[in-house]
Design an enzyme around this catalytic site. Structure first.
Site, PDB file in Angstrom:
ATOM      1  N   GLY A 125       2.862  -1.183   4.327  1.00  0.00           N
ATOM      2  CA  GLY A 125       2.858   0.246   4.023  1.00  0.00           C
ATOM      3  C   GLY A 125       4.272   0.730   3.769  1.00  0.00           C
ATOM      4  O   GLY A 125       4.804   0.609   2.658  1.00  0.00           O
ATOM      5  N   GLY A 126       4.919   1.256   4.798  1.00  0.00           N
ATOM      6  CA  GLY A 126       6.231   1.899   4.640  1.00  0.00           C
ATOM      7  C   GLY A 126       7.251   1.042   3.913  1.00  0.00           C
ATOM      8  O   GLY A 126       7.968   1.536   3.018  1.00  0.00           O
TER       9      GLY A 126
ATOM     10  N   GLY B 294       2.353   1.995  10.854  1.00  0.00           N
ATOM     11  CA  GLY B 294       3.309   3.094  10.747  1.00  0.00           C
ATOM     12  C   GLY B 294       3.997   3.471  12.048  1.00  0.00           C
ATOM     13  O   GLY B 294       4.641   4.518  12.132  1.00  0.00           O
TER      14      GLY B 294
ATOM     15  N   SER C 193       3.410  -2.347  10.434  1.00  0.00           N
ATOM     16  CA  SER C 193       4.860  -2.333  10.710  1.00  0.00           C
ATOM     17  C   SER C 193       5.538  -3.655  10.354  1.00  0.00           C
ATOM     18  O   SER C 193       6.496  -4.062  11.027  1.00  0.00           O
ATOM     19  CB  SER C 193       5.135  -1.951  12.169  1.00  0.00           C
ATOM     20  OG  SER C 193       4.676  -0.630  12.428  1.00  0.00           O
TER      21      SER C 193
ATOM     22  N   HIS D 282      -9.463   0.640   4.876  1.00  0.00           N
ATOM     23  CA  HIS D 282      -8.198   0.909   5.586  1.00  0.00           C
ATOM     24  C   HIS D 282      -8.480   1.848   6.757  1.00  0.00           C
ATOM     25  O   HIS D 282      -9.325   2.733   6.667  1.00  0.00           O
ATOM     26  CB  HIS D 282      -7.177   1.530   4.630  1.00  0.00           C
ATOM     27  CG  HIS D 282      -5.796   1.574   5.205  1.00  0.00           C
ATOM     28  ND1 HIS D 282      -5.408   2.521   6.122  1.00  0.00           N
ATOM     29  CD2 HIS D 282      -4.732   0.758   5.018  1.00  0.00           C
ATOM     30  CE1 HIS D 282      -4.146   2.288   6.466  1.00  0.00           C
ATOM     31  NE2 HIS D 282      -3.718   1.228   5.808  1.00  0.00           N
TER      32      HIS D 282
ATOM     33  N   GLU E  44      -5.248  -5.445  10.487  1.00  0.00           N
ATOM     34  CA  GLU E  44      -4.278  -4.382  10.731  1.00  0.00           C
ATOM     35  C   GLU E  44      -4.620  -3.669  12.037  1.00  0.00           C
ATOM     36  O   GLU E  44      -5.492  -2.786  12.052  1.00  0.00           O
ATOM     37  CB  GLU E  44      -4.314  -3.358   9.589  1.00  0.00           C
ATOM     38  CG  GLU E  44      -3.977  -3.924   8.240  1.00  0.00           C
ATOM     39  CD  GLU E  44      -3.422  -2.851   7.319  1.00  0.00           C
ATOM     40  OE1 GLU E  44      -2.318  -3.025   6.842  1.00  0.00           O
ATOM     41  OE2 GLU E  44      -4.102  -1.827   7.106  1.00  0.00           O
TER      42      GLU E  44
ATOM     43  N   GLU F 169      -6.996   4.297   7.835  1.00  0.00           N
ATOM     44  CA  GLU F 169      -6.840   5.731   7.532  1.00  0.00           C
ATOM     45  C   GLU F 169      -8.076   6.270   6.823  1.00  0.00           C
ATOM     46  O   GLU F 169      -8.419   7.448   6.974  1.00  0.00           O
ATOM     47  CB  GLU F 169      -5.552   5.940   6.710  1.00  0.00           C
ATOM     48  CG  GLU F 169      -4.318   5.742   7.585  1.00  0.00           C
ATOM     49  CD  GLU F 169      -3.065   5.300   6.856  1.00  0.00           C
ATOM     50  OE1 GLU F 169      -3.022   5.389   5.610  1.00  0.00           O
ATOM     51  OE2 GLU F 169      -2.117   4.853   7.539  1.00  0.00           O
TER      52      GLU F 169
ATOM     53  N   ASN G 235       0.869  -1.178   0.000  1.00  0.00           N
ATOM     54  CA  ASN G 235       0.000   0.000   0.000  1.00  0.00           C
ATOM     55  C   ASN G 235       0.906   1.228   0.000  1.00  0.00           C
ATOM     56  O   ASN G 235       1.474   1.576   1.036  1.00  0.00           O
ATOM     57  CB  ASN G 235      -0.893  -0.029   1.255  1.00  0.00           C
ATOM     58  CG  ASN G 235      -1.730   1.230   1.391  1.00  0.00           C
ATOM     59  OD1 ASN G 235      -1.811   2.043   0.462  1.00  0.00           O
ATOM     60  ND2 ASN G 235      -2.357   1.398   2.540  1.00  0.00           N
ATOM     61  N   TRP G 236       1.030   1.845  -1.176  1.00  0.00           N
ATOM     62  CA  TRP G 236       1.978   2.959  -1.311  1.00  0.00           C
ATOM     63  C   TRP G 236       1.419   4.245  -0.686  1.00  0.00           C
ATOM     64  O   TRP G 236       2.138   5.229  -0.578  1.00  0.00           O
ATOM     65  CB  TRP G 236       2.305   3.194  -2.783  1.00  0.00           C
ATOM     66  CG  TRP G 236       3.063   2.079  -3.451  1.00  0.00           C
ATOM     67  CD1 TRP G 236       3.414   0.865  -2.913  1.00  0.00           C
ATOM     68  CD2 TRP G 236       3.568   2.064  -4.793  1.00  0.00           C
ATOM     69  NE1 TRP G 236       4.099   0.110  -3.833  1.00  0.00           N
ATOM     70  CE2 TRP G 236       4.207   0.807  -4.996  1.00  0.00           C
ATOM     71  CE3 TRP G 236       3.538   2.971  -5.859  1.00  0.00           C
ATOM     72  CZ2 TRP G 236       4.805   0.459  -6.203  1.00  0.00           C
ATOM     73  CZ3 TRP G 236       4.135   2.632  -7.071  1.00  0.00           C
ATOM     74  CH2 TRP G 236       4.761   1.384  -7.242  1.00  0.00           C
ATOM     75  N   LYS G 237       0.159   4.227  -0.330  1.00  0.00           N
ATOM     76  CA  LYS G 237      -0.508   5.410   0.254  1.00  0.00           C
ATOM     77  C   LYS G 237      -0.281   6.636  -0.647  1.00  0.00           C
ATOM     78  O   LYS G 237      -0.188   6.499  -1.849  1.00  0.00           O
ATOM     79  CB  LYS G 237      -0.035   5.623   1.688  1.00  0.00           C
ATOM     80  CG  LYS G 237      -0.157   4.365   2.549  1.00  0.00           C
ATOM     81  CD  LYS G 237      -0.033   4.647   4.006  1.00  0.00           C
ATOM     82  CE  LYS G 237      -0.028   3.339   4.780  1.00  0.00           C
ATOM     83  NZ  LYS G 237      -0.041   3.527   6.215  1.00  0.00           N
TER      84      LYS G 237
HETATM   85  C1  PEP Z   1      -0.757   0.010   6.166  1.00  0.00           C
HETATM   86  O1  PEP Z   1      -0.928   1.211   6.110  1.00  0.00           O
HETATM   87  O2  PEP Z   1      -1.583  -0.749   5.653  1.00  0.00           O
HETATM   88  C2  PEP Z   1       0.429  -0.484   6.838  1.00  0.00           C
HETATM   89  C3  PEP Z   1       0.453  -1.742   7.210  1.00  0.00           C
HETATM   90  O3  PEP Z   1       1.427   0.405   7.062  1.00  0.00           O
HETATM   91  P1  PEP Z   1       2.868   0.110   7.714  1.00  0.00           P
HETATM   92  O4  PEP Z   1       3.399  -1.146   7.089  1.00  0.00           O
HETATM   93  O5  PEP Z   1       3.697   1.308   7.364  1.00  0.00           O
HETATM   94  O6  PEP Z   1       2.655  -0.054   9.170  1.00  0.00           O
END
Ligand code: PEP
Length: 250
Positions: free
Chosen positions: A233-234, A172, A212, A96, A166, A98, A12-14
């Site tokens: 994500g990151g 994050g 994470s 998600h 999640e 967010e 997920n590049w956001k």
């Molecule tokens: C996400 O936003 O779906 C996610 C898992 O982010 P991160 O890996 O950065 O925690």
């Protein structure tokens, strides 16, 4: 993880990247894709989907980060599931945390978006997860059950949905639940799917862990019996890290 479920590693590049960045990242993931057994999926910002579609090879799937519930119409700034499909997507993330937090999306909104995904022929990656307050007060499994009951369309099956667990507090932040905690929630999700949709759906549905996940902790998380991949994500913004996570799949 069982042989019946091919692992899925989804990025997920956001709201990150430019055309140049997205092209280089897509090419980097594509180069490494033949070396991993897991299915790879990248979900760039909607404006970059055509750029990424042109840069990816066929071994990497493409997805949107969200969709509107309607097929078309007066919804300024939105993208329909049909538009994502037309742009080359096979998946779309819905629900998600967010989106739930920043845009006030409820389980009902998420369910309608997942139904839109199914209508368009997309696989819906349905996100659920507890807050830290929920976990601290022992409500995690109740919250997960309520989100499943409200967010997953009745017609969902192992082919048209993936469920991503999640924990909101892990996204994050660099914090993760223990592997035992992750397995407990994933086993609970599979049991709820079994009770509501039967043995075949429960045996076949892929359950992703997100929050994470990185190369350093992926192996332990991905080895858990009911974890069938990750939503990243990151760490999905670096091809080497994303591919290293994928290579950790058992
Ligand atoms: C996400 O936003 O779906 C996610 C898992 O982010 P991160 O890996 O950065 O925690």
């Amino acid at each position: 993880m069982t042989d019946a479920r091919r692992p899925l590693i989804a990025g997920n590049w956001k709201m990150n990247g430019s055309a140049t960045f997205a092209t280089e990242l897509a090419q980097g993931v594509s180069v490494g894709a033949p070396g991993v057994l897991a299915e790879l999926l990248v979900c760039p910002p909607s404006v970059l989907i055509p750029t990424v579609a042109a840069a990816l090879n066929e071994g990497v799937a493409l997805g949107g980060q969200d969709c509107h519930a309607a097929e078309s119409g007066a919804h300024t700034g939105e993208n329909s599931a049909e538009m994502l499909k037309d742009a080359g997507c096979g998946y779309v993330i819905v629900g998600h945390s967010e989106r739930r937090t920043d845009h006030g999306e409820t389980n009902e909104h998420v369910c309608a978006k997942a139904e839109a995904a199914h209508r368009a022929g997309l696989c819906a990656v349905i996100c659920i997860g507890e807050t830290d307050a929920d976990r601290d007060t022992g409500k995690t499994l109740d919250v997960i059950s309520a989100q499943l009951a409200g967010s997953v369309p009745a017609a969902s099956n192992a082919a048209n949905m993936v469920i991503a667990y999640e924990p909101v507090w892990a996204i994050g932040t660099g914090r993760t639940p223990t592997n035992d905690d992750v397995q407990e929630v994933h086993a609970h999700i599979r049991a709820v799917v079994k009770a509501s949709r039967g043995d075949a759906a429960a045996a076949g549905v892929r359950l992703l862990y997100g929050g994470s996940m990185k190369p350093e902790n992926a192996e332990g998380l991905l080895a858990l019996a009911d974890v069938d991949g990750g939503l990243i994500g990151g760490a999905s913004l670096k091809a080497a890290d994303f591919l290293a996570i994928a290579a950790s799949c058992p």
